[in-house]
Design a protein around this motif. Structure first.
Motif, mmCIF file in Angstrom:
data_model
loop_
_atom_site.group_PDB
_atom_site.id
_atom_site.type_symbol
_atom_site.label_atom_id
_atom_site.label_comp_id
_atom_site.label_asym_id
_atom_site.label_seq_id
_atom_site.Cartn_x
_atom_site.Cartn_y
_atom_site.Cartn_z
ATOM 1 N N PHE A 49 89.251 81.127 50.935
ATOM 2 C CA PHE A 49 90.335 81.521 50.041
ATOM 3 C C PHE A 49 90.565 83.029 50.135
ATOM 4 O O PHE A 49 91.699 83.502 50.168
ATOM 5 C CB PHE A 49 90.028 81.133 48.589
ATOM 6 N N SER A 50 89.485 83.779 50.189
ATOM 7 C CA SER A 50 89.587 85.235 50.289
ATOM 8 C C SER A 50 90.220 85.640 51.615
ATOM 9 O O SER A 50 91.107 86.506 51.661
ATOM 10 C CB SER A 50 88.199 85.873 50.163
ATOM 11 N N TRP A 89 90.322 80.987 43.778
ATOM 12 C CA TRP A 89 91.214 82.135 43.666
ATOM 13 C C TRP A 89 90.579 83.355 44.321
ATOM 14 O O TRP A 89 89.370 83.368 44.574
ATOM 15 C CB TRP A 89 91.550 82.441 42.203
ATOM 16 N N ALA A 90 91.414 84.331 44.564
ATOM 17 C CA ALA A 90 90.926 85.600 45.112
ATOM 18 C C ALA A 90 91.706 86.736 44.470
ATOM 19 O O ALA A 90 92.936 86.682 44.370
ATOM 20 C CB ALA A 90 91.096 85.636 46.621
ATOM 21 N N GLU A 91 90.986 87.763 44.018
ATOM 22 C CA GLU A 91 91.626 88.960 43.458
ATOM 23 C C GLU A 91 91.434 90.101 44.456
ATOM 24 O O GLU A 91 90.309 90.379 44.878
ATOM 25 C CB GLU A 91 91.023 89.327 42.105
ATOM 26 N N GLU A 145 102.735 95.909 36.285
ATOM 27 C CA GLU A 145 102.216 95.077 37.355
ATOM 28 C C GLU A 145 103.334 94.864 38.372
ATOM 29 O O GLU A 145 104.413 94.382 38.033
ATOM 30 C CB GLU A 145 101.749 93.729 36.809
ATOM 31 N N GLN A 146 103.076 95.228 39.612
ATOM 32 C CA GLN A 146 104.129 95.143 40.617
ATOM 33 C C GLN A 146 104.367 93.698 41.059
ATOM 34 O O GLN A 146 103.422 92.915 41.198
ATOM 35 C CB GLN A 146 103.767 95.996 41.826
ATOM 36 N N MET A 147 105.623 93.388 41.289
ATOM 37 C CA MET A 147 106.000 92.076 41.795
ATOM 38 C C MET A 147 106.458 92.222 43.244
ATOM 39 O O MET A 147 107.250 93.109 43.562
ATOM 40 C CB MET A 147 107.132 91.478 40.954
ATOM 41 N N PRO A 148 105.967 91.374 44.131
ATOM 42 C CA PRO A 148 106.365 91.494 45.534
ATOM 43 C C PRO A 148 107.838 91.142 45.740
ATOM 44 O O PRO A 148 108.374 90.240 45.082
ATOM 45 C CB PRO A 148 105.462 90.487 46.244
ATOM 46 N N LEU A 149 108.493 91.864 46.651
ATOM 47 C CA LEU A 149 109.866 91.563 47.003
ATOM 48 C C LEU A 149 109.935 90.482 48.065
ATOM 49 O O LEU A 149 110.892 89.726 48.152
ATOM 50 C CB LEU A 149 110.561 92.825 47.525
ATOM 51 N N TYR A 150 108.916 90.437 48.899
ATOM 52 C CA TYR A 150 108.816 89.393 49.918
ATOM 53 C C TYR A 150 107.365 88.937 49.941
ATOM 54 O O TYR A 150 106.452 89.757 50.009
ATOM 55 C CB TYR A 150 109.223 89.928 51.293
ATOM 56 N N ARG A 151 107.178 87.641 49.891
ATOM 57 C CA ARG A 151 105.817 87.116 49.814
ATOM 58 C C ARG A 151 105.628 86.007 50.840
ATOM 59 O O ARG A 151 106.314 84.984 50.813
ATOM 60 C CB ARG A 151 105.537 86.571 48.410
ATOM 61 N N HIS A 152 104.712 86.215 51.746
ATOM 62 C CA HIS A 152 104.313 85.200 52.719
ATOM 63 C C HIS A 152 103.210 84.359 52.084
ATOM 64 O O HIS A 152 102.157 84.876 51.708
ATOM 65 C CB HIS A 152 103.815 85.875 54.005
ATOM 66 N N GLU A 153 103.464 83.068 51.946
ATOM 67 C CA GLU A 153 102.503 82.210 51.246
ATOM 68 C C GLU A 153 101.215 82.053 52.061
ATOM 69 O O GLU A 153 101.267 81.818 53.275
ATOM 70 C CB GLU A 153 103.114 80.837 51.000
ATOM 71 N N PRO A 154 100.062 82.185 51.430
ATOM 72 C CA PRO A 154 98.799 81.981 52.153
ATOM 73 C C PRO A 154 98.612 80.513 52.513
ATOM 74 O O PRO A 154 99.109 79.617 51.823
ATOM 75 C CB PRO A 154 97.744 82.437 51.136
ATOM 76 N N LYS A 165 91.484 94.942 49.802
ATOM 77 C CA LYS A 165 90.036 94.797 49.615
ATOM 78 C C LYS A 165 89.784 93.734 48.556
ATOM 79 O O LYS A 165 90.406 93.731 47.493
ATOM 80 C CB LYS A 165 89.404 96.121 49.163
ATOM 81 N N LEU A 166 88.836 92.848 48.857
ATOM 82 C CA LEU A 166 88.495 91.784 47.928
ATOM 83 C C LEU A 166 87.736 92.349 46.733
ATOM 84 O O LEU A 166 86.745 93.061 46.897
ATOM 85 C CB LEU A 166 87.640 90.723 48.641
#
Length: 359
Positions: free
Chosen positions: A323-324, A296-298, A273-282, A313-314
């Motif tokens: 949320f999506s 939640w949204a997958e 499972e990939q982990m983000p290096l940079y994450r902009h919080e929603p 893609k949702l």
């Protein structure tokens, strides 16, 4: 790249050698055998045997020399060091303090000779305030010594322990920065001690969002570690920090270089499972906050060859369409390490679930 030795281990080696030269001829045979076995176990890096024989040597030596003897204190110091290596910090602290008392009685409270047990006692103390006081004493002693590297080692040791406690403040933060400045002046650029100190300083500036100070330090760390034939953890972390630093600065091209570098260091596995290096919080939808809605949204997406998120893609969601929407909007700004195949980055599918909760 030059290696380094932890400061307390250096001084322990000195006191151990002095004991062997000054007193070994007077030892009873059983003590001599235990002490020799201890030294051999240390040389062989056999921690289990080192612990066994360090304890034996201390117990036999305390009978041979008496509990107040400096030789007994040195044996206690050796035993404490091995206990600390074995993560028996409470017991190690007892023997460091025992050695410290004898060393202070012999040399005085401000003598350089007390630095070894003083640092050991500080590092293994379970009470942060006590550790802080002991480190402050050690720093005072080291700062008065002619050896500036000794001073820097002591500052680094204090930061390494106290930065993990509730007492962390600007003074403790400055221990690391001051140590780096000394190393920069006294050590060559490829010294491992100096490079690690640069990484720590860069990490501090990263957390403080002082981008212009963090970026050159972390780039220097990467440059020095690039000569190794393996990936050092600090090199990997420096790349990850620089991904975010360059994104903060709006320099995605430079960020991409570090995404790709990380991808080549840590190739994707099929089940990874990939982990983000940079994450902009929603953003949490304001109307949902007012109604205290959770959800939640997958989302599935492609991580392209440069680590950018493409085609989100949702897949599924709960709690409401906002949320999506916010999840996809934020995800488009995330950065990942790309997957590598046969030495080259490729695009690869991934997915993530983003949770929204109000506590």
């Amino acid at each position: 790249m030059k290696s380094s030795v932890r400061f307390r281990r250096v001084l322990a080696a000195v006191t151990l050698s002095c004991l062997s030269l000054s007193s070994i001829g007077a030892f009873a045979s059983e003590f001599s055998q235990s002490y020799t076995a201890y030294k051999q176990a240390v040389a062989d890096k056999d921690n289990e045997l080192a612990l066994k024989y360090a304890q034996q040597a201390y117990e036999l030596g305390s009978v041979e020399f008496g509990p107040e003897s400096l030789d007994t204190a040195t044996l206690a110091l050796n035993y404490a060091s091995v206990l600390e290596e074995q993560e028996q910090k409470e017991l190690a602290n007892t023997f460091y303090l025992l050695a410290l008392e004898s060393y202070q009685s012999k040399y005085g409270d401000e003598a350089i000779e007390v630095l070894d047990p003083l640092l050991g006692a500080a590092h293994t103390s379970s009470e942060p305030k006590t550790a802080k006081s002991l480190f402050e004493d050690a720093i005072d002693i080291a700062s008065g010594a002619e050896n500036r590297i000794l001073h820097a080692h002591t500052l680094s040791a204090a930061f390494a322990t106290l930065s993990k406690t509730r007492l962390y403040n600007r003074t403790i933060r400055n221990y690391a920065l001051d140590a780096y400045e000394i190393y920069k002046e006294e050590l060559p650029q490829d010294s491992l001690t100096r490079v690690k100190a640069a990484y720590i300083a860069g990490s501090i500036y990263f957390v403080e969002k002082k981008n212009s100070k963090a970026i050159p330090l972390l780039n220097d760390v990467i440059q020095q570690f690039s000569v190794l034939n393996y990936t050092h953890p600090y090199e990997l972390k420096a790349h990850a920090y620089l991904v975010e630093l360059y994104e903060r600065e709006g320099e995605s091209d430079k960020s991409t270089e570090h995404c790709i570098a990380i991808g080549s260091m840590r190739p994707w596995l099929d089940d990874q499972e990939q982990m983000p290096l940079y994450r902009h919080e929603p953003k949490y939808p304001f109307s949902y906050v007012k109604r205290r809605k959770s959800g939640w949204a997958e989302v599935s997406f492609t991580v392209d060859e440069s680590g950018f998120v493409k085609d989100p893609k949702l897949l599924d969601s709960a709690g409401g369409s906002k949320f999506s929407d916010e999840s996809i909007k934020a995800l488009k700004q995330w950065r990942y390490a790309p997957k590598f195949v046969d030495g080259s980055p490729i695009a690869e599918q991934s997915r993530v679930r983003i949770d929204f909760t109000i506590e």
